[in-house]
Scaffold this motif. Sequence first.
Motif, PDB file in Angstrom:
ATOM      1  N   LEU A  74       0.932  -0.917   0.036  1.00 27.58           N
ATOM      2  CA  LEU A  74       0.040   0.102   0.063  1.00 27.58           C
ATOM      3  C   LEU A  74       0.976   1.332   0.008  1.00 27.58           C
ATOM      4  O   LEU A  74       0.474   2.230  -0.805  1.00 27.58           O
ATOM      5  CB  LEU A  74      -0.916  -0.219   1.242  1.00 27.58           C
ATOM      6  N   GLU A  75       2.029   1.326   0.690  1.00 29.67           N
ATOM      7  CA  GLU A  75       2.808   2.284   0.757  1.00 29.67           C
ATOM      8  C   GLU A  75       3.502   2.775  -0.552  1.00 29.67           C
ATOM      9  O   GLU A  75       3.563   3.664  -0.868  1.00 29.67           O
ATOM     10  CB  GLU A  75       3.522   2.104   2.136  1.00 29.67           C
ATOM     11  N   VAL A  76       3.879   1.527  -1.135  1.00 27.78           N
ATOM     12  CA  VAL A  76       4.593   1.601  -2.328  1.00 27.78           C
ATOM     13  C   VAL A  76       3.693   2.278  -3.316  1.00 27.78           C
ATOM     14  O   VAL A  76       3.829   2.980  -4.183  1.00 27.78           O
ATOM     15  CB  VAL A  76       4.969   0.305  -2.940  1.00 27.78           C
ATOM     16  N   ARG A  77       2.409   1.688  -3.310  1.00 22.37           N
ATOM     17  CA  ARG A  77       1.334   2.325  -4.459  1.00 22.37           C
ATOM     18  C   ARG A  77       1.256   3.733  -4.187  1.00 22.37           C
ATOM     19  O   ARG A  77       0.716   4.589  -4.922  1.00 22.37           O
ATOM     20  CB  ARG A  77       0.014   1.679  -4.439  1.00 22.37           C
ATOM     21  N   GLN A  78       1.344   4.090  -2.719  1.00 25.87           N
ATOM     22  CA  GLN A  78       1.036   5.666  -2.634  1.00 25.87           C
ATOM     23  C   GLN A  78       2.138   6.506  -3.292  1.00 25.87           C
ATOM     24  O   GLN A  78       1.976   7.594  -3.354  1.00 25.87           O
ATOM     25  CB  GLN A  78       0.667   5.892  -1.029  1.00 25.87           C
ATOM     26  N   SER A  79       3.315   5.819  -3.445  1.00 26.56           N
ATOM     27  CA  SER A  79       4.515   6.454  -3.873  1.00 26.56           C
ATOM     28  C   SER A  79       4.590   6.561  -5.392  1.00 26.56           C
ATOM     29  O   SER A  79       5.712   7.391  -5.753  1.00 26.56           O
ATOM     30  CB  SER A  79       5.822   5.792  -3.249  1.00 26.56           C
ATOM     31  N   ILE A  80       3.968   5.730  -6.029  1.00 27.87           N
ATOM     32  CA  ILE A  80       4.293   5.623  -7.614  1.00 27.87           C
ATOM     33  C   ILE A  80       3.266   5.881  -8.330  1.00 27.87           C
ATOM     34  O   ILE A  80       1.975   5.968  -7.917  1.00 27.87           O
ATOM     35  CB  ILE A  80       4.935   4.292  -7.558  1.00 27.87           C
ATOM     36  N   SER A  81       3.474   5.919  -9.589  1.00 27.93           N
ATOM     37  CA  SER A  81       2.594   5.949 -10.843  1.00 27.93           C
ATOM     38  C   SER A  81       3.218   5.087 -11.936  1.00 27.93           C
ATOM     39  O   SER A  81       4.365   5.344 -12.031  1.00 27.93           O
ATOM     40  CB  SER A  81       2.136   7.384 -11.407  1.00 27.93           C
ATOM     41  N   LEU A  82       2.338   4.411 -12.501  1.00 29.91           N
ATOM     42  CA  LEU A  82       2.887   3.570 -13.793  1.00 29.91           C
ATOM     43  C   LEU A  82       2.033   3.965 -15.126  1.00 29.91           C
ATOM     44  O   LEU A  82       0.973   4.154 -15.134  1.00 29.91           O
ATOM     45  CB  LEU A  82       2.513   2.219 -13.497  1.00 29.91           C
ATOM     46  N   THR A  83       2.843   4.386 -16.228  1.00 33.57           N
ATOM     47  CA  THR A  83       2.284   4.605 -17.404  1.00 33.57           C
ATOM     48  C   THR A  83       2.807   3.392 -18.368  1.00 33.57           C
ATOM     49  O   THR A  83       4.031   3.129 -18.682  1.00 33.57           O
ATOM     50  CB  THR A  83       2.894   5.802 -18.079  1.00 33.57           C
ATOM     51  N   GLY A  84       2.061   2.555 -18.963  1.00 36.40           N
ATOM     52  CA  GLY A  84       2.092   1.360 -19.416  1.00 36.40           C
ATOM     53  C   GLY A  84       2.558   1.723 -21.027  1.00 36.40           C
ATOM     54  O   GLY A  84       2.764   2.792 -21.554  1.00 36.40           O
ATOM     55  N   GLN A  85       2.835   0.621 -21.578  1.00 38.14           N
ATOM     56  CA  GLN A  85       3.174   0.762 -23.048  1.00 38.14           C
ATOM     57  C   GLN A  85       2.277   1.318 -23.989  1.00 38.14           C
ATOM     58  O   GLN A  85       2.432   1.802 -24.988  1.00 38.14           O
ATOM     59  CB  GLN A  85       3.611  -0.560 -23.569  1.00 38.14           C
ATOM     60  N   PHE A  86       0.766   1.364 -23.608  1.00 36.02           N
ATOM     61  CA  PHE A  86      -0.225   1.611 -24.387  1.00 36.02           C
ATOM     62  C   PHE A  86      -0.947   2.763 -23.643  1.00 36.02           C
ATOM     63  O   PHE A  86      -1.362   2.612 -22.509  1.00 36.02           O
ATOM     64  CB  PHE A  86      -1.096   0.853 -24.809  1.00 36.02           C
ATOM     65  N   ALA A  87      -1.250   3.779 -24.124  1.00 38.43           N
ATOM     66  CA  ALA A  87      -1.902   5.007 -23.672  1.00 38.43           C
ATOM     67  C   ALA A  87      -3.251   4.558 -22.907  1.00 38.43           C
ATOM     68  O   ALA A  87      -4.147   3.630 -23.440  1.00 38.43           O
ATOM     69  CB  ALA A  87      -2.239   6.199 -24.456  1.00 38.43           C
ATOM     70  N   ALA A  88      -3.742   4.852 -21.629  1.00 38.91           N
ATOM     71  CA  ALA A  88      -4.802   4.639 -20.964  1.00 38.91           C
ATOM     72  C   ALA A  88      -5.794   5.412 -20.888  1.00 38.91           C
ATOM     73  O   ALA A  88      -6.726   5.390 -20.096  1.00 38.91           O
ATOM     74  CB  ALA A  88      -4.413   3.914 -19.390  1.00 38.91           C
ATOM     75  N   VAL A  89      -5.736   6.415 -21.777  1.00 39.21           N
ATOM     76  CA  VAL A  89      -6.773   7.613 -22.004  1.00 39.21           C
ATOM     77  C   VAL A  89      -8.208   6.963 -22.253  1.00 39.21           C
ATOM     78  O   VAL A  89      -8.146   5.994 -22.902  1.00 39.21           O
ATOM     79  CB  VAL A  89      -6.390   8.708 -22.632  1.00 39.21           C
ATOM     80  N   ASP A  90      -9.250   7.742 -21.668  1.00 34.23           N
ATOM     81  CA  ASP A  90     -10.498   7.273 -22.474  1.00 34.23           C
ATOM     82  C   ASP A  90     -10.805   7.987 -23.274  1.00 34.23           C
ATOM     83  O   ASP A  90     -10.865   9.518 -23.485  1.00 34.23           O
ATOM     84  CB  ASP A  90     -11.761   7.549 -21.117  1.00 34.23           C
ATOM     85  N   GLU A  91     -11.017   7.770 -24.611  1.00 35.76           N
ATOM     86  CA  GLU A  91     -11.000   8.464 -25.803  1.00 35.76           C
ATOM     87  C   GLU A  91     -12.221   9.080 -26.160  1.00 35.76           C
ATOM     88  O   GLU A  91     -12.478  10.016 -26.707  1.00 35.76           O
ATOM     89  CB  GLU A  91     -10.823   7.545 -27.071  1.00 35.76           C
ATOM     90  N   VAL A  92     -13.454   8.752 -25.127  1.00 36.08           N
ATOM     91  CA  VAL A  92     -14.713   9.299 -25.399  1.00 36.08           C
ATOM     92  C   VAL A  92     -14.910  10.599 -24.573  1.00 36.08           C
ATOM     93  O   VAL A  92     -15.237  11.646 -24.776  1.00 36.08           O
ATOM     94  CB  VAL A  92     -15.814   8.270 -24.761  1.00 36.08           C
ATOM     95  N   LEU A  93     -13.923  10.748 -23.566  1.00 34.95           N
ATOM     96  CA  LEU A  93     -13.836  11.820 -22.812  1.00 34.95           C
ATOM     97  C   LEU A  93     -12.829  12.923 -23.388  1.00 34.95           C
ATOM     98  O   LEU A  93     -11.945  12.530 -24.163  1.00 34.95           O
ATOM     99  CB  LEU A  93     -13.421  11.397 -21.285  1.00 34.95           C
ATOM    100  N   THR A  94     -13.205  14.245 -22.842  1.00 30.02           N
ATOM    101  CA  THR A  94     -12.108  15.374 -23.294  1.00 30.02           C
ATOM    102  C   THR A  94     -10.648  14.855 -22.516  1.00 30.02           C
ATOM    103  O   THR A  94     -10.691  14.293 -21.495  1.00 30.02           O
ATOM    104  CB  THR A  94     -12.504  16.601 -23.358  1.00 30.02           C
ATOM    105  N   GLY A  95      -9.820  15.691 -22.912  1.00 33.79           N
ATOM    106  CA  GLY A  95      -8.541  15.498 -22.233  1.00 33.79           C
ATOM    107  C   GLY A  95      -8.671  16.013 -20.878  1.00 33.79           C
ATOM    108  O   GLY A  95      -8.158  15.361 -19.842  1.00 33.79           O
TER     109      GLY A  95
END
Length: 255
Positions: A74-95
């Motif tokens: 839990l403490e590790v997850r609170q310290s990090i962020s992960l961006t994977g190989q493929f963008a995880a954006v929701d294309e229906v929503l605006t930026g």
Amino acid sequence: MTNAAISVRGLQKSYKDLHVLRGVDFEVQKGSIFALLGSNGAGKTTVVRILSTLLKADAGTATVQGHDVSSAPLEVRQSISLTGQFAAVDEVLTGRENLVLVAKLRHLPDAGRIADDLLAKFRLTDAGGRKAGTYSGGMRRRLDIAMSLVGRPEVIYLDEPTTGLDPEARIEVWDVVKELANTGTTVLLTTQYLDEAEQLADRIAILHEGRIIANGTLADLKQLLPAAKVEYVEKQPTLEEIFLTLVGTGKENAA
């Protein structure tokens, strides 16, 4: 080392008879860009998944910001962020809506202000009201990284962030990564692109067949090859030459 944001010792991972990691060791200093360089299948993503607490190692230890990935996930997850190989954006929503959504999921106050600040930081303000599905590859990736920074994580993992991007979009992402380090964020970057590691990283580790076979600054790695032969001008070895010398041409693994 006391200034290490990430410390990995003896990391091992296997899937039945497939040994993916065979005792991986490295450290990433706070506020630096560390490139984990290797071919497809070298084990880069497995390392990132273990450091993200998404996968358990078979042996070895790993800490992030002083927290053990196994005993304090839990403490590790609170310290990090992960961006994977493929963008995880929701294309229906605006930026902007993508960023607001992430801020609300993190229960952060003033989600709109956070979104607007990140749009400005990543040069996406003018496109903030457009659906993300209309963005170019580089814009989509910049938005993806911006979403990863909601909540100001101390450490960010970028797992092959420029895969599939054209040269102009890759440079856009490189600029973003450099800015992250300039503002104190620790970046662990996995890549198979030699020029990417050469352009961005403070230190480079070469992962080959589940082991780190070289680790150092670009200058350190250049010392692993014989001194340049002087004929008319001195030619320093490129990172590509270093990589191919250390891991071989790969022809024997092509089958």
